[in-house]
Design an enzyme around this catalytic site. Structure first.
Site, PDB file in Angstrom:
ATOM      1  N   LYS A   1       1.098  -0.979   0.259  1.00  0.00           N
ATOM      2  CA  LYS A   1       0.121  -0.139   0.058  1.00  0.00           C
ATOM      3  C   LYS A   1       0.677   0.899  -0.185  1.00  0.00           C
ATOM      4  O   LYS A   1       2.306   1.443   0.032  1.00  0.00           O
ATOM      5  CB  LYS A   1      -0.935   0.101   1.172  1.00  0.00           C
ATOM      6  CG  LYS A   1      -0.134   0.522   2.270  1.00  0.00           C
ATOM      7  CD  LYS A   1      -1.473  -0.363   3.806  1.00  0.00           C
ATOM      8  CE  LYS A   1      -0.526   0.269   5.461  1.00  0.00           C
ATOM      9  NZ  LYS A   1      -1.251   0.227   6.040  1.00  0.00           N
TER      10      LYS A   1
ATOM     11  N   ARG B   1     -11.304   1.314  14.107  1.00  0.00           N
ATOM     12  CA  ARG B   1     -11.576   2.450  12.878  1.00  0.00           C
ATOM     13  C   ARG B   1     -12.054   1.320  12.676  1.00  0.00           C
ATOM     14  O   ARG B   1     -13.881   0.845  12.462  1.00  0.00           O
ATOM     15  CB  ARG B   1      -9.769   1.924  12.444  1.00  0.00           C
ATOM     16  CG  ARG B   1      -8.546   2.566  13.708  1.00  0.00           C
ATOM     17  CD  ARG B   1      -7.459   2.307  12.697  1.00  0.00           C
ATOM     18  NE  ARG B   1      -6.920   0.909  12.147  1.00  0.00           N
ATOM     19  CZ  ARG B   1      -5.905   0.741  11.625  1.00  0.00           C
ATOM     20  NH1 ARG B   1      -5.091   2.282  11.708  1.00  0.00           N
ATOM     21  NH2 ARG B   1      -4.988  -0.257  10.780  1.00  0.00           N
TER      22      ARG B   1
ATOM     23  N   TYR C   1      15.292  30.007   6.392  1.00  0.00           N
ATOM     24  CA  TYR C   1      14.419  30.728   7.617  1.00  0.00           C
ATOM     25  C   TYR C   1      14.510  31.102   8.352  1.00  0.00           C
ATOM     26  O   TYR C   1      14.223  30.134   9.409  1.00  0.00           O
ATOM     27  CB  TYR C   1      12.829  30.193   6.665  1.00  0.00           C
ATOM     28  CG  TYR C   1      12.329  30.302   5.419  1.00  0.00           C
ATOM     29  CD1 TYR C   1      12.423  31.789   4.173  1.00  0.00           C
ATOM     30  CD2 TYR C   1      12.341  29.425   4.521  1.00  0.00           C
ATOM     31  CE1 TYR C   1      12.015  31.896   3.095  1.00  0.00           C
ATOM     32  CE2 TYR C   1      11.992  29.257   2.726  1.00  0.00           C
ATOM     33  CZ  TYR C   1      12.726  30.217   2.438  1.00  0.00           C
ATOM     34  OH  TYR C   1      11.513  30.728   1.104  1.00  0.00           O
TER      35      TYR C   1
ATOM     36  N   MET D   1      10.754  24.172   1.341  1.00  0.00           N
ATOM     37  CA  MET D   1       9.935  23.561   0.022  1.00  0.00           C
ATOM     38  C   MET D   1      10.964  22.560  -0.121  1.00  0.00           C
ATOM     39  O   MET D   1      10.569  21.154  -0.596  1.00  0.00           O
ATOM     40  CB  MET D   1       9.420  23.946  -0.425  1.00  0.00           C
ATOM     41  CG  MET D   1       8.074  23.690  -0.898  1.00  0.00           C
ATOM     42  SD  MET D   1       6.995  24.827  -2.017  1.00  0.00           S
ATOM     43  CE  MET D   1       6.167  25.178  -1.021  1.00  0.00           C
TER      44      MET D   1
END
Length: 361
Positions: A32, A124, A254, A302
């Site tokens: 998966k 779940r 940053y 990013m």
């Protein structure tokens, strides 16, 4: 410039080691989420070549993509919305994991083969114990009338504590007994993923679902895959895009999370959180360049991050390994997970699509 090397030789070796430990249980290779970020098709193909008994995906779309790529190994897909295309599952020979009466009716209308999910304690998906008898009875009625086939019953352990797992194993056994009393004769009972498959013989049953262990990563904080002979399958790397000599006191990236405490050289690495590099690891993770380990500094952005390489002769084009096999002197995915306050599963699974997967072996 960016690359995730996928060592299919390590994958094959991991499968062999794990299969020997859980025998005689059958083995499902869980692929998966694009095989935990490793590339579902090449991973599934390698597992198929090694004779894995089953492959598992979360949703039907993932399973259909494997069939489209020519994968013929038995497949189970277990997480669906209310509009699951049961007819497509039938057409392509995919077992549907069924968790609700509505899904059961859709499967019966299409003549599907199903495996019934029961909720043994995760809250779940899956039939809760209070609804299980009614679901089993309905499934048995459909099976008697030739509308569907019930191949298996399964659930999932929480891996919370031995006592919690004891309770889940016992409850699952009771639910299987209830299914049989309702007239079902499942050939597959499965409950264990990697952790339980390795640590609990009573949870192996007919089949185990191997996910993170196949990829050579730890299933828990105190697990040591290398001690079992398992090897990481993914090595994430990039090449240095630029280097810059800077004086003491230079702010980096940053927000100036870091400032240099001396004159030093900064190497720019063209990977960032858009590629799955966790921003939460900023200033805490390490990378390997030219056989040396260096600290990542400043905020991970990013598309890029900085590494303080001191006076080392690092140049543009040098290969930077973020994580791979620690036996080769590089950080592991687990190291990045600890730096980011998460788990190795997330580290490899979140690697983004602009990072090419290069599979070999």
């Amino acid at each position: 410039m960016r690359e995730a090397r996928i060592d299919l030789g390590a994958l094959r070796s991991n499968l062999g080691i794990l299969r020997s430990k859980v025998a005689p249980a059958l083995v499902m290779g869980v692929v998966k989420a694009d095989a935990y970020g490793h590339g579902a098709v090449p991973v599934a193909r390698a597992l198929e070549e090694e004779g894995v008994d089953w492959l598992g995906t979360a949703d039907l779309g993932e399973a259909l993509a494997l069939r489209a790529a020519g994968i013929r190994t038995p497949l189970l897909a277990w997480l669906h919305g209310p509009d699951v295309d049961a007819a497509a599952a039938v057409e392509h020979g995919i077992d549907l994991g069924v968790s609700t009466i509505d899904q059961l009716e859709l499967a019966a209308a299409a003549g599907a083969t199903v495996q019934l999910k029961v909720d043994s304690g995760l809250a779940r998906n899956g039939f809760p114990p209070s609804e299980a008898l009614a679901a089993f009875s309905r499934a048995a009625d459909h099976e008697r009338n030739g509308r569907l086939r019930v191949r298996g019953i399964f659930s999932h352990l929480s891996n919370t504590s031995p006592a919690d797992d004891d309770a889940q194993v016992a409850l699952f056994g009771e639910l299987v007994d209830t299914a049989r009393e309702a007239g079902l004769t499942p050939e597959l009972r499965h409950l264990a993923s990697t952790q339980a498959a390795l640590e609990r013989t009573d949870a192996r049953l007919d089949l185990v679902r191997l996910g993170i262990g196949l990829y050579g990563l730890a299933h828990s904080d105190d697990a040591d895959p290398a001690a079992r002979g398992l090897r990481p399958v993914m090595e994430l790397s990039a090449t240095v895009a630029a280097v810059r000599r800077v004086p003491a006191g230079t702010g980096m990236s940053y927000g100036y999370l870091d400032r240099t405490d001396r004159e030093t050289t900064l190497a720019l690495v063209p990977l960032g959180y858009a590629d799955g590099v966790p921003r939460a690891a900023s200033g805490k993770a390490t990378v390997a360049i030219r056989g040396q380990v260096f600290r990542q500094v400043g905020r991970i952005a990013m598309d890029q991050f900085l590494v303080d390489v001191g006076d080392a002769p690092v140049e543009p084009g040098d290969r930077v390994v973020l994580w791979g096999d620690p036996v080769h002197g590089v950080p592991g995915a687990g190291d990045w997970a600890r730096a980011a306050g998460t788990i190795g599963y997330e580290i490899v699974t979140r690697v983004g699509p602009r990072v090419p997967r290069v599979a070999a072996g």
